[in-house]
Design an enzyme around this catalytic site. Structure first.
Site, PDB file in Angstrom:
ATOM      1  N   LYS A   1       0.851  -1.207   0.000  1.00 22.02           N
ATOM      2  CA  LYS A   1       0.000   0.000   0.000  1.00 22.02           C
ATOM      3  C   LYS A   1       0.874   1.240   0.000  1.00 22.02           C
ATOM      4  O   LYS A   1       1.515   1.562   1.000  1.00 22.02           O
ATOM      5  CB  LYS A   1      -0.919   0.042   1.223  1.00 22.02           C
ATOM      6  CG  LYS A   1      -1.999   1.115   1.002  1.00 22.02           C
ATOM      7  CD  LYS A   1      -2.594   1.674   2.255  1.00 22.02           C
ATOM      8  CE  LYS A   1      -1.857   2.831   2.843  1.00 22.02           C
ATOM      9  NZ  LYS A   1      -1.854   4.067   2.051  1.00 22.02           N
TER      10      LYS A   1
ATOM     11  N   GLU B   1      11.043   1.771   9.171  1.00 22.13           N
ATOM     12  CA  GLU B   1      11.948   2.860   8.759  1.00 22.13           C
ATOM     13  C   GLU B   1      11.200   4.151   9.046  1.00 22.13           C
ATOM     14  O   GLU B   1      10.238   4.476   8.345  1.00 22.13           O
ATOM     15  CB  GLU B   1      12.251   2.767   7.256  1.00 22.13           C
ATOM     16  CG  GLU B   1      13.008   1.541   6.837  1.00 22.13           C
ATOM     17  CD  GLU B   1      14.446   1.537   7.312  1.00 22.13           C
ATOM     18  OE1 GLU B   1      14.979   2.610   7.654  1.00 22.13           O
ATOM     19  OE2 GLU B   1      15.021   0.451   7.361  1.00 22.13           O
TER      20      GLU B   1
ATOM     21  N   CYS C   1      13.668  11.561   5.122  1.00 18.66           N
ATOM     22  CA  CYS C   1      13.752  11.042   6.496  1.00 18.66           C
ATOM     23  C   CYS C   1      15.115  11.328   7.104  1.00 18.66           C
ATOM     24  O   CYS C   1      15.234  11.587   8.290  1.00 18.66           O
ATOM     25  CB  CYS C   1      13.468   9.548   6.501  1.00 18.66           C
ATOM     26  SG  CYS C   1      14.481   8.661   5.313  1.00 18.66           S
TER      27      CYS C   1
ATOM     28  N   GLU D   1      10.798  16.484  14.082  1.00 18.80           N
ATOM     29  CA  GLU D   1      10.919  16.431  12.625  1.00 18.80           C
ATOM     30  C   GLU D   1       9.876  17.369  11.989  1.00 18.80           C
ATOM     31  O   GLU D   1       8.682  17.264  12.286  1.00 18.80           O
ATOM     32  CB  GLU D   1      10.669  14.990  12.161  1.00 18.80           C
ATOM     33  CG  GLU D   1      10.843  14.805  10.667  1.00 18.80           C
ATOM     34  CD  GLU D   1      10.557  13.358  10.222  1.00 18.80           C
ATOM     35  OE1 GLU D   1       9.493  12.825  10.580  1.00 18.80           O
ATOM     36  OE2 GLU D   1      11.403  12.798   9.512  1.00 18.80           O
TER      37      GLU D   1
HETATM   38  P1  NAD Z   1       2.775   8.431   7.496  1.00 16.20           P
HETATM   39  O1  NAD Z   1       3.191   7.679   8.707  1.00 16.20           O
HETATM   40  O2  NAD Z   1       1.753   9.474   7.612  1.00 16.20           O
HETATM   41  O3  NAD Z   1       2.254   7.428   6.362  1.00 16.20           O
HETATM   42  C1  NAD Z   1       3.040   6.369   5.888  1.00 16.20           C
HETATM   43  C2  NAD Z   1       2.136   5.298   5.324  1.00 16.20           C
HETATM   44  O4  NAD Z   1       1.380   4.734   6.389  1.00 16.20           O
HETATM   45  C3  NAD Z   1       1.122   5.801   4.297  1.00 16.20           C
HETATM   46  O5  NAD Z   1       0.992   4.849   3.264  1.00 16.20           O
HETATM   47  C4  NAD Z   1      -0.163   5.888   5.106  1.00 16.20           C
HETATM   48  O6  NAD Z   1      -1.330   5.766   4.350  1.00 16.20           O
HETATM   49  C5  NAD Z   1       0.003   4.689   6.031  1.00 16.20           C
HETATM   50  N1  NAD Z   1      -0.794   4.734   7.266  1.00 16.20           N
HETATM   51  C6  NAD Z   1      -1.295   5.809   7.921  1.00 16.20           C
HETATM   52  N2  NAD Z   1      -1.974   5.410   9.014  1.00 16.20           N
HETATM   53  C7  NAD Z   1      -1.892   4.070   9.074  1.00 16.20           C
HETATM   54  C8  NAD Z   1      -2.350   3.084   9.981  1.00 16.20           C
HETATM   55  N3  NAD Z   1      -3.064   3.408  11.058  1.00 16.20           N
HETATM   56  N4  NAD Z   1      -2.063   1.792   9.737  1.00 16.20           N
HETATM   57  C9  NAD Z   1      -1.322   1.428   8.652  1.00 16.20           C
HETATM   58  N5  NAD Z   1      -0.865   2.320   7.761  1.00 16.20           N
HETATM   59  C10 NAD Z   1      -1.133   3.625   7.954  1.00 16.20           C
HETATM   60  O7  NAD Z   1       4.124   9.020   6.867  1.00 16.20           O
HETATM   61  P2  NAD Z   1       4.269   9.938   5.577  1.00 16.20           P
HETATM   62  O8  NAD Z   1       3.775  11.309   5.938  1.00 16.20           O
HETATM   63  O9  NAD Z   1       3.726   9.266   4.379  1.00 16.20           O
HETATM   64  O10 NAD Z   1       5.853   9.958   5.389  1.00 16.20           O
HETATM   65  C11 NAD Z   1       6.671  10.817   6.088  1.00 16.20           C
HETATM   66  C12 NAD Z   1       7.376  10.097   7.222  1.00 16.20           C
HETATM   67  O11 NAD Z   1       8.079   8.966   6.705  1.00 16.20           O
HETATM   68  C13 NAD Z   1       8.431  10.960   7.867  1.00 16.20           C
HETATM   69  O12 NAD Z   1       8.370  10.814   9.269  1.00 16.20           O
HETATM   70  C14 NAD Z   1       9.733  10.392   7.328  1.00 16.20           C
HETATM   71  O13 NAD Z   1      10.839  10.641   8.148  1.00 16.20           O
HETATM   72  C15 NAD Z   1       9.406   8.953   7.207  1.00 16.20           C
HETATM   73  N6  NAD Z   1      10.297   8.282   6.239  1.00 16.20           N
HETATM   74  C16 NAD Z   1      11.268   7.441   6.705  1.00 16.20           C
HETATM   75  C17 NAD Z   1      12.157   6.839   5.818  1.00 16.20           C
HETATM   76  C18 NAD Z   1      13.255   5.923   6.310  1.00 16.20           C
HETATM   77  O14 NAD Z   1      13.856   5.260   5.490  1.00 16.20           O
HETATM   78  N7  NAD Z   1      13.549   5.872   7.592  1.00 16.20           N
HETATM   79  C19 NAD Z   1      12.036   7.073   4.444  1.00 16.20           C
HETATM   80  C20 NAD Z   1      11.029   7.924   4.006  1.00 16.20           C
HETATM   81  C21 NAD Z   1      10.166   8.526   4.914  1.00 16.20           C
END
Ligand code: NAD
Length: 491
Positions: free
Chosen positions: A177, A252, A286, A385
């Site tokens: 997803k 991650e 990230c 962040e």
């Molecule tokens: P997010 O946590 O809002 O969403 C990530 C994913 O989780 C999306 O697909 C979202 O639809 C899904 N999601 C949301 N609620 C959920 C739930 N209750 N159960 C299951 N899935 C759910 O994050 P974002 O805004 O898409 O991305 C930004 C974040 O990602 C930042 O904190 C960034 O640092 C992190 N990030 C980390 C890495 C890494 O490699 N460490 C890489 C890229 C981004």
């Protein structure tokens, strides 16, 4: 452009859910729709992945057989690079050269894990020397099972590739997803999977909201592993859901990574790497080095130069020539960043440059690259962040002070250090509590090297052979081969 779910090798409409708007962040205009999957679609997709794993050919293929599919995917990504990169820009906003770079990395990632899949054929088991000659033991690696993968919007197709390529190489099947904010290139990966003849059910793609489409994946009892990239808040929920069935979980998550600049650094190089560390991808990275620590004696000089160069950054539509900073991904993220800047100011931070919508860009989620100074070490903007083009800058006294300030964070994803004294840079690199450390640079990322964080930045590692092992179970097979009885009950 696709507008259906990809389940068991078929493009299908969601059983219950409707459609979600896809908005171009540079224009704020809706240009497409994607399906909003719900738990009913998740159930179909997970069962398809389960069948493909339990009864299908994929986990039973040799590594070389799987590698052929992965290489074919890489080839297709290269063929479609321009189309995919432009689609990524419209969906996400990033400048086109960055999206093109991402597509090369996506293709490279599939090739890399094709190599590892093939290598495993020639090295399928590892003998374990035992102290007791009556026994022989070996370790075999087996695909972990059905993977539920959930990805973010900042590097839409690349974050997908970091999971799909190693999982498929290992012989797992997957329900994937992508983020509801940027799903289009992931749907195109489904088209590519179909084109290269990937067996049905091996890769299933569900678009939709986190709560409706993501959470049911994390709760489904037929999923063996959850591979998640996103925020700490969601990662925590994923881990809690996964705990129900003791699923294997890798996370991650976010960061607030430090960049320490010593006085002996080349100032021009330091300024450019600071900029690359926070303004690449609009700071929506990230590992962005969003806390910059500059040695007191050169603080004013480096800051002045940083402000001067930051003001020159060309902001605009990611598809326009020369754009170096595109729009923020969404209205919601744009508002969050503006609120963070306002909070920083309220806590006493000075805006050295930026902090507002650029003149002349009246629509689109555009924001000037922003430098904040003078905040306290307890300030929210220094600790949390922001995930945007906002860097916080502070001076430090000496090496010990820099290490203390750098490590004073609940995160531990990345860190960077600049110094011409390589011995000192190595010393500081080892002192950082972070999973990725750069010396005299910030952000360059290689498929061969492990990626992941300490502390609240995550669990496990992606990329390299570590990313492959993420999707493999370890099985010991131990045999008893003595003619003498065991002799415990029967003498
Ligand atoms: P997010 O946590 O809002 O969403 C990530 C994913 O989780 C999306 O697909 C979202 O639809 C899904 N999601 C949301 N609620 C959920 C739930 N209750 N159960 C299951 N899935 C759910 O994050 P974002 O805004 O898409 O991305 C930004 C974040 O990602 C930042 O904190 C960034 O640092 C992190 N990030 C980390 C890495 C890494 O490699 N460490 C890489 C890229 C981004």
């Amino acid at each position: 452009m696709q507008d259906k779910l990809f389940i068991d090798g078929q493009w299908v409409s969601p059983l219950l859910g409707g459609m979600l708007d896809v908005i171009d962040p540079a224009t704020e205009k809706v240009f497409h729709h994607i399906p909003a999957a719900t738990s009913a679609d998740v159930d179909l997709a997970v069962k398809a992945a389960r069948r493909a794993f339990d009864e299908g050919v994929w986990p039973r293929y040799t590594g070389a057989q799987r590698a052929r599919f992965l290489r074919a995917i890489a080839e297709k990504v290269r063929e479609k690079k321009d189309f995919l990169a432009r689609l990524e820009v419209r969906d996400n906003g990033k400048p086109l050269p960055e999206a093109a770079w991402d597509m090369d990395d996506v293709a490279g990632c599939f090739d890399f894990y094709a190599d590892l899949a093939e290598e495993r054929d020639s090295n399928p088991e590892e003998a374990i020397p035992l102290g007791d000659v009556r026994f022989d033991s070996k370790v075999v690696r087996e695909p972990l099972g059905v993977v539920g993968a959930i990805t973010p919007w900042n590097y839409p197709l690349l974050m997908v590739a970091w999971k799909v390529a190693p999982a498929l190489a290992a012989g797992c099947t997957m329900v994937l997803k992508p983020s509801e904010l940027c799903s289009l290139t992931t749907l195109e990966l489904g088209v590519i999977a179909e084109d290269v003849g990937l067996p049905s059910g091996v890769l299933n793609i569900l678009t939709g909201l986190g709560v409706d489409a993501g959470q049911p994946i994390t709760e489904h009892p037929l999923v063996d592993k959850l591979a998640f990239t996103g925020s700490v808040a969601t990662g925590r929920k994923v881990m809690i859901s996964g705990a129900q069935d003791i699923k294997n979980v890798s996370l991650e998550l976010g960061g607030k990574s430090p960049f320490v600049v010593f006085a002996d650094s080349d100032i021009d190089q330091a300024v450019e790497w600071i900029m690359f560390g926070i303004f690449w991808n609009q700071g929506q990275v990230c590992s962005a080095t969003s806390r910059v620590l500059i040695e007191q004696s050169v603080y004013d000089r480096v800051l002045a130069r940083l402000v001067e160069e930051t003001k020159k950054i060309t902001i605009g539509n990611g598809l326009a020539d020369g754009t170096l900073l595109g729009p923020i991904v969404s209205n919601g993220q744009y508002d969050k960043i503006l609120a963070a800047i306002a909070r920083g100011k309220a806590e006493g931070a000075t805006v050295a440059t930026g902090g507002k919508r650029p003149d002349g860009l009246d629509s689109g989620y555009f924001l000037e690259p922003t430098i904040l100074t003078d905040m306290g070490e307890d300030a929210w903007v220094w600790k949390e962040e922001i995930f945007g083009p906002v860097v916080c800058v502070k001076p430090f006294r000496d090496e010990a002070d820099a290490i203390r300030m750098a490590n004073d964070s609940k995160y531990g994803l990345a860190a960077a250090v600049m110094s011409k004294d390589r011995a000192r840079a190595e010393r500081v690199a080892r002192a950082f509590r972070a999973g990725i450390v750069w010396i005299n640079c910030s952000q360059p990322t290689f498929t061969d090297a492990p990626w992941g964080g300490y502390k609240q930045s995550g669990i496990g590692r992606e990329l390299g052979r570590w990313g492959f092992e993420n999707y493999l179970e370890v099985k010991q097979i131990t045999g008893f081969s003595s003619d003498a009885p065991w002799g415990w009950y029967i003498k």
